[in-house]
Every structure is written in structure tokens, then in C-alpha cells.
Design an enzyme around this catalytic site. Structure first.
Site, PDB file in Angstrom:
ATOM      1  CG  ASP A  10      12.455  -8.007   5.972  1.00 36.84           C
ATOM      2  OD1 ASP A  10      11.287  -7.611   5.846  1.00 36.84           O
ATOM      3  OD2 ASP A  10      13.434  -7.430   5.470  1.00 36.84           O
TER       4      ASP A  10
ATOM      5  CG  HIS B 234      -3.064  -1.388   3.849  1.00 36.88           C
ATOM      6  ND1 HIS B 234      -2.700  -1.435   5.175  1.00 36.88           N
ATOM      7  CD2 HIS B 234      -2.718  -2.594   3.320  1.00 36.88           C
ATOM      8  CE1 HIS B 234      -2.163  -2.612   5.444  1.00 36.88           C
ATOM      9  NE2 HIS B 234      -2.176  -3.343   4.347  1.00 36.88           N
TER      10      HIS B 234
ATOM     11  CD  GLU C 242      -0.564  -5.464   6.736  1.00 32.56           C
ATOM     12  OE1 GLU C 242      -1.732  -5.731   6.384  1.00 32.56           O
ATOM     13  OE2 GLU C 242       0.260  -4.937   5.967  1.00 32.56           O
TER      14      GLU C 242
ATOM     15  CD  GLU D   6       0.396  -1.079   3.161  1.00 32.33           C
ATOM     16  OE1 GLU D   6       0.861  -1.019   4.305  1.00 32.33           O
ATOM     17  OE2 GLU D   6       0.403  -2.117   2.473  1.00 32.33           O
TER      18      GLU D   6
ATOM     19  CG  HIS E 227      -5.316  -6.585   2.620  1.00 29.89           C
ATOM     20  ND1 HIS E 227      -5.539  -7.049   3.899  1.00 29.89           N
ATOM     21  CD2 HIS E 227      -4.042  -6.111   2.621  1.00 29.89           C
ATOM     22  CE1 HIS E 227      -4.463  -6.877   4.631  1.00 29.89           C
ATOM     23  NE2 HIS E 227      -3.531  -6.300   3.874  1.00 29.89           N
ATOM     24  CD  GLU E 228      -2.422  -4.381  -0.506  1.00 31.82           C
ATOM     25  OE1 GLU E 228      -1.893  -3.371   0.011  1.00 31.82           O
ATOM     26  OE2 GLU E 228      -2.169  -5.535  -0.136  1.00 31.82           O
TER      27      GLU E 228
ATOM     28  CE1 TYR F 174      -0.918  -8.672   6.079  1.00 31.71           C
ATOM     29  CE2 TYR F 174       0.843  -9.453   7.494  1.00 31.71           C
ATOM     30  CZ  TYR F 174       0.429  -8.775   6.372  1.00 31.71           C
ATOM     31  OH  TYR F 174       1.349  -8.194   5.537  1.00 31.71           O
TER      32      TYR F 174
END
Length: 378
Positions: free
Chosen positions: A143, A67, A86, A39, A63-64, A151
Site C-alpha cells: 500500500d 480486468h 494493471e 475487479e 478498465h474494470e 499502470y
């Protein structure tokens, strides 16, 4: 702008506040893009793995778009509180889909998400601190901690809070939350305090006092409280999977999936994986399923990922070329990391995993390449 996108934005505005970013564009990135989407205000980056040829994976765009409020307008201050981005986005995404496609879709998509969450927690380990909703990331590369936990565990927290105060009341709080914290980076404590302050006097004090925030924020593993989900939309998928696992597909035919949505097929494949966890399907059953439904020729990335995983767990060596093809035509970490791990843990395909990765590692995004190398102990 096409109609589904306009509907997603309009429904987001109805749920929350006006869309403030002016325009909205989608940019299709190269196959090596390691995420489903990314996003940005006005512009979403998406993976080409969303192109199934029938628009069956367009829900990722919902979903995006979510955001645009959760993440772009109200942002988490710390990586350790990524669920503020998220978890809230998944919640709004499913609210949007529920309003557009039927309220049962909310619970249905939540069931698929819980399966993904369980898979990730199984991978990390139930007691791994990185499976907490608010993990301690001191000295940890974010990461390395990336998973579905922020989420889906974040989503589950919001479902729990909604169950305490009521749907309409919680949706009103969400509007107030976005209005209060727009254009800010906030903490989980700010979110918590705003929730408690907003509902003080609106619900019984004992309702608010029963929320065990440390359990939700800091306890590793699956959510310590999970609400019952309606399985109505999942019934057909579950029943079909049981027929294949328990009766080797007796009475099943090529027409079984004709009335299924893309997500119901995903649920069917997920249930096959769950039901065959302790006793993998035979290669004969795998061949019969493919003969009936043609998964080997599917272009839907979500189906292919689950089908290939099912075949690998069944030790079906005939699927190796298809898996390698999928691993080398795209670099979305949601797919490549679990499939490489599945190949690697089987002695018959362990070297294939290593050789395939070494031959193609430079074609992956640097993050994906580093994490897959770690998965393969290279």
C-alpha cells in the site's frame, strides 16, 4: 445489462478471448471506498465518485471489464510485478476505447495517463526505487508503494513492444498470451520469455535483441523510452489552456467547453496545471475561469479534483470550503491524498488539512486513513 457495458465486453472478446465469467455486475460501494474500482470475477466494485450525472466517467468501467482478462484470468504472481495486472489492463482498456470511440482516443488517454505518472514520480522522487516497474518490496507494505507506476509505466512498455512488432501482430500475441496463461499467476520473466519466443522468426533478431528489459523492469523514474503520441484530440484543450495562461483568457467565453468531451476538459485542466507550474495563475484569472465555465458547481469528480488543485496552487483561499467538502464527502485516495498534501504544504491551509483529517479520519477506509496520516506527518 446496459449497452455500453455490453459493447465493452464484446470489444474485449474481439481483442482477446471469450468472456469466461458468465455474468457481469457492478456494485456501487459507500463513498469511503478508497479506489476507483476493484475487479472480481463477475462483479466489479466501484466508487460513487463515478456518478457525474451524465455518464461522462463510465470509461472506468472499461478498465474494470478489461480486468476480466488481465488480472482475473491472467494474474501477477508477486506484488512487485503488479504491472502484469494493471499495465496490461490499462492497455486493453485504451484499446477498447479506441475501437469504440476512435483510434485517436488511445493516444489521448495515454497523454492524460502520462501526466498522472509524472505527478506520482515527482511525489516519490525520480530516483526512488518504488518508481521502478518491478520494485523490490522486501519489507515494504504494498500500500505504501501504490501509485500509477504499474499502470502507466506498464502501459508504456506494452506500447513500446507493440511499436517493435506491429499493431496487428502484437494484438495476436495478446490473444496467445491470454490463452497460454489463463487461470495462472505468472511472473514478468514468463511474460518476457513468451514474448521473445512468440516473435522469434517473426521479426528480425536485432529488433528483439535491442529491448533493454532491465531498463524497463528495474530502472526508477519515468519510462526510459516514450513513444510520440498523436495530440490531435488534445489540440483544442492545449490551445485553450495556453490562452488562459499566456493571455489571461483573452477572447475566451462560456461556450469554449461546449463541444469538449469530459476527457478533453480533464486535458484542459491538466494543461493549466502544467503551464502554470512555475508561475501559478492569479486569483483574478482563477475567478475568470470559474465565471466562464462554472467549475465550482461541477459534479464531475475528475474536474473537481483538478480544479481544486489549480486553485490551491494559486493560493485562492476562497476554495478552501469546497476542498473540505470534497475531502469529506468521499474517500477515494486518487483525490484525497493529493488534495490533503496540497493543503498541508501551504502555511495558510496547513492546519486546516490537519484539523479536517482528524475530524473525519474514522470515516475513511483504514488504508486511506493510514496513508493520509503519513502524508500529513501525524
Amino acid at each position: 445489462m446496459n449497452l455500453p457495458i455490453l459493447k465493452f465486453i464484446k470489444t474485449g472478446e474481439d481483442l482477446l478471448t471469450p468472456y469466461v465469467w458468465g455474468r457481469y455486475d457492478i456494485l456501487l460501494l459507500p463513498p469511503s471506498f478508497p479506489y476507483g474500482g476493484m475487479e472480481n470475477p463477475q462483479l466489479t466494485f466501484v466508487t460513487p465518485t463515478l456518478l457525474a450525472g451524465d455518464r461522462s466517467l463510465e470509461n472506468v468501467v472499461a478498465h474494470e471489464i478489461a480486468h476480466s482478462w488481465m488480472g482475473n484470468l491472467v494474474t501477477n504472481r508477486y506484488w512487485s510485478e503488479f504491472f502484469l495486472n494493471e499495465g496490461f489492463t490499462v492497455f486493453i482498456e485504451r484499446k477498447i476505447l479506441g475501437r469504440l470511440q476512435g483510434e485517436g482516443v488511445f493516444d489521448f488517454e495515454a497523454m492524460i495517463g502520462l501526466k498522472h505518472l509524472q505527478d506520482d514520480i515527482d511525489h516519490f522522487g525520480e530516483s526512488n526505487p518504488l518508481t521502478a516497474l518491478r520494485p523490490n518490496l522486501d519489507g515494504v507494505d504494498p500500500d505504501d508503494a501504490f501509485s500509477s507506476v504499474p499502470y502507466e509505466k506498464g502501459f508504456t512498455l506494452l506500447c513500446y513492444l507493440q511499436s517493435l512488432v506491429g499493431v496487428s501482430e502484437f494484438e495476436a500475441w495478446l490473444k496467445a498470451y491470454v490463452s497460454k496463461f489463463s487461470y495462472q499467476s505468472i511472473t514478468a520473466e514468463q511474460m518476457k520469455e513468451f514474448f521473445l519466443t512468440y516473435f522469434e522468426g517473426k521479426v528480425k533478431a536485432e529488433v528483439l535483441s535491442e529491448i533493454d528489459w532491465p531498463q524497463w523492469f528495474d530502472k526508477p523514474g519515468m519510462p526510459y523510452k516514450q513513444l510520440p503520441l498523436s495530440k490531435k484530440l488534445a489540440d483544442d484543450s492545449i490551445a485553450l489552456a495556453k490562452r488562459w495562461v499566456e493571455e489571461e483568457g483573452k477572447g475566451c467565453s462560456s461556450t469554449d467547453l461546449k463541444s469538449f468531451t469530459s476527457s478533453q476538459v480533464v486535458m484542459f485542466l491538466d494543461q493549466l496545471l502544467v503551464l502554470s507550474e512555475n508561475k501559478p495563475l492569479s486569483t483574478a484569472t482563477i475567478a475568470s475561469i470559474d465565471k466562464a465555465y462554472g467549475f465550482n458547481s461541477s459534479k464531475n469528480s475528475e474536474w473537481r479534483f483538478r480544479w481544486y488543485t489549480l486553485c490551491l496552487k494559486a493560493n485562492d483561499a476562497s476554495i478552501f470550503p469546497k476542498v473540505v467538502e470534497f475531502l469529506t464527502e468521499q474517500g477515494r485516495m486518487k483525490f484525497v491524498r493529493p488534495l490533503y498534501r496540497e493543503l498541508y504544504k501551504n502555511e495558510a491551509s496547513k492546519q486546516l488539512a490537519v484539523d479536517t483529517f482528524k475530524a473525519h479520519k474514522d470515516s475513511y477506509h483504514a488504508i486511506a486513513s493510514r496513508l493520509v496520516a503519513k502524508d500529513l506527518n501525524i
